[in-house]
Motif scaffolding. Structure first.
Motif, PDB file in Angstrom:
ATOM      1  N   MET A   1       0.792  -1.129  -0.095  1.00 35.21           N
ATOM      2  CA  MET A   1      -0.072  -0.178   0.164  1.00 35.21           C
ATOM      3  C   MET A   1       0.851   1.036   0.025  1.00 35.21           C
ATOM      4  O   MET A   1       1.774   1.863   0.523  1.00 35.21           O
ATOM      5  N   ALA A   2       0.801   2.054  -1.119  1.00 35.96           N
ATOM      6  CA  ALA A   2       1.522   4.047  -0.993  1.00 35.96           C
ATOM      7  C   ALA A   2       1.687   4.142   0.151  1.00 35.96           C
ATOM      8  O   ALA A   2       0.335   4.328   0.553  1.00 35.96           O
ATOM      9  N   PRO A   3       2.226   4.619   0.912  1.00 36.65           N
ATOM     10  CA  PRO A   3       2.450   5.526   2.044  1.00 36.65           C
ATOM     11  C   PRO A   3       1.286   7.225   2.041  1.00 36.65           C
ATOM     12  O   PRO A   3       0.969   7.486   0.976  1.00 36.65           O
TER      13      PRO A   3
END
Length: 417
Positions: A1-3
């Motif tokens: 998951m992207a920050p």
């Protein structure tokens, strides 16, 4: 998951009612980089259908007004109408009559009796602009609250009395011998009125707002329908208020609508220290001009003077002692404990680099309902975070402002300077 991005963090904070909404405007002095974005809601009055926050929302600027008021006074210094270091009582004789409040003694009736002594030192414009005159705010200072009680007066931000009457009370110390956040800039601007033969609103319109193309600012928003239509409602954090310092008692409480606007919209007189309304996007124009030192508001030499440390050693020690009190530090936006600061002509001067943030010499301040601004001439960065939460020193808003400030430096490519 992207920050999570900063913008997603802001949207989550508004959705979770950590803050109601905010307008963020910043950039660099060369106008090569600009950030402007509105988040959340203008009003939480109807939670089922809250109003989105517009980019040009009208906000109570509160003590952000002080920078504008300082610039008006310095413009008068430039043309020889005022002097930074002469006795200001030649223009404001009311200040020459003020005594120093040394304490209280018990009268025959068992009630407080103020102990007042003569002030033998001149109050200067420089003192007024740097909160080192001996003046204070009676609604912030417990000693002045106690003094007001002897007069049968309960201090209030509503300012039911004419502002000048409401801001006339004894000094807390001799000029230049202490520091106390104060009504000094209000008095400085009454001096401007007397030497310019203009009201402060007329003066600011002609010499500050018009040159920068500012349309939204006023001390009387009810007289401008466009301002009222865009006026941001106030919110309050649930959990109540710290009874001594006025900060939120529960920093984790959710924000909710309040009809208490804090400042008196009906005031017929002007407070150049706290009474201005306008948009954050217009306020940024003032910061831009000062950071670029473009000569539109002040000549380059006067802007340089603004960013020089102004306090005497005694006043600086008193200011630093204030910041050592955690709750007062929180009121002023939470500066790292022990960091060296001073006061310039317009705001607090941060006299050390803040790692990952601003550089030495940055000027910064804010306004009561959790507005925060900064002007970093070393890195050429400036910005203002506009919010309307009615208790000052809100930790949720302060945290988001700090995150945004770092984001500005990162996106502009100046974080490594």
């Amino acid at each position: 998951m992207a920050p999570e991005t900063f913008e997603q963090r802001m949207e989550r904070a508004c959705k979770d009612r950590d803050i109601p909404g905010a307008v963020l405007v910043g950039g660099d002095r060369g106008r090569n980089f600009r950030y402007e974005k509105a988040f959340g809601y203008r009003s939480l009055k109807d939670l089922s259908n809250p109003d989105p926050m517009p980019l040009d929302a009208t906000m109570w600027l509160a003590s952000c007004t002080k920078l504008i008021g300082t610039i008006t006074a310095l413009q008068c210094v430039e043309v020889g109408l005022l002097d930074l270091d002469k006795d200001i009582s030649a223009i404001l004789p009311e200040l020459g009559q003020l005594q120093i409040l040394k304490g209280f003694e018990q009268g025959p009736d068992g009630k407080d009796k103020p102990v007042l002594v003569e002030n033998t030192k001149a109050i200067t414009l420089r003192h007024l602009l740097t909160h080192s005159s001996g003046l204070g705010y009676d609604f912030f200072n417990p000693v002045l609250m106690r003094y007001r009680a002897t007069q049968g007066i309960t201090p209030s931000l509503k300012l039911i009395n004419p502002v000048k009457e409401a801001f006339t009370y004894p000094l807390l110390f001799a000029p230049g011998e202490g520091w106390e956040y104060s009504v000094g800039i209000d008095w400085a601007n009454w001096a401007v009125e007397r030497v310019s033969n203009m009201s402060i609103e007329q003066y600011m319109e002609k010499f500050i707002w018009a040159p920068l193309g500012i349309k939204s600012m006023t001390f009387h928003p009810k007289t401008k329908s466009a301002c009222m239509e865009k006026l941001t409602d106030m919110s309050v954090r649930s959990g109540g208020q710290n009874p001594i310092f006025g900060i939120p008692a529960d920093p984790e409480g959710k924000v909710e609508y309040t009809d208490d606007r804090v400042w008196n919209l009906e005031s017929s007189t002007i407070s150049a220290g706290a009474g201005c309304y306008g948009s954050v996007i217009d306020y940024q124009k003032i910061l831009q001009s000062i950071c670029a030192n473009d000569g539109q508001l002040l000549n380059p030499r006067m802007v340089n003077e603004m960013f020089k440390p102004q306090l005497s050693e005694a006043s600086r020690k008193a200011w630093m002692a204030m910041l050592a009190i955690p709750e007062i530090n929180q009121l002023y936006g939470v500066l790292p404990q022990g960091i060296q600061t001073d006061w310039g002509l317009g705001g607090c001067l941060i006299m050390e680099d803040l790692p990952g943030a601003t550089k030495k010499g940055t000027m910064a301040w804010g306004g009561y309902p959790n507005l925060q601004w900064f002007c970093d001439r070393s890195a050429g960065m400036l910005g203002i975070f506009g919010c309307q939460i009615s208790m000052p020193g809100d930790l949720k808003a302060i945290e988001l402002y700090r995150e945004w400030r770092k984001e500005l430096y990162k996106k502009s490519g100046t974080e490594r300077l």
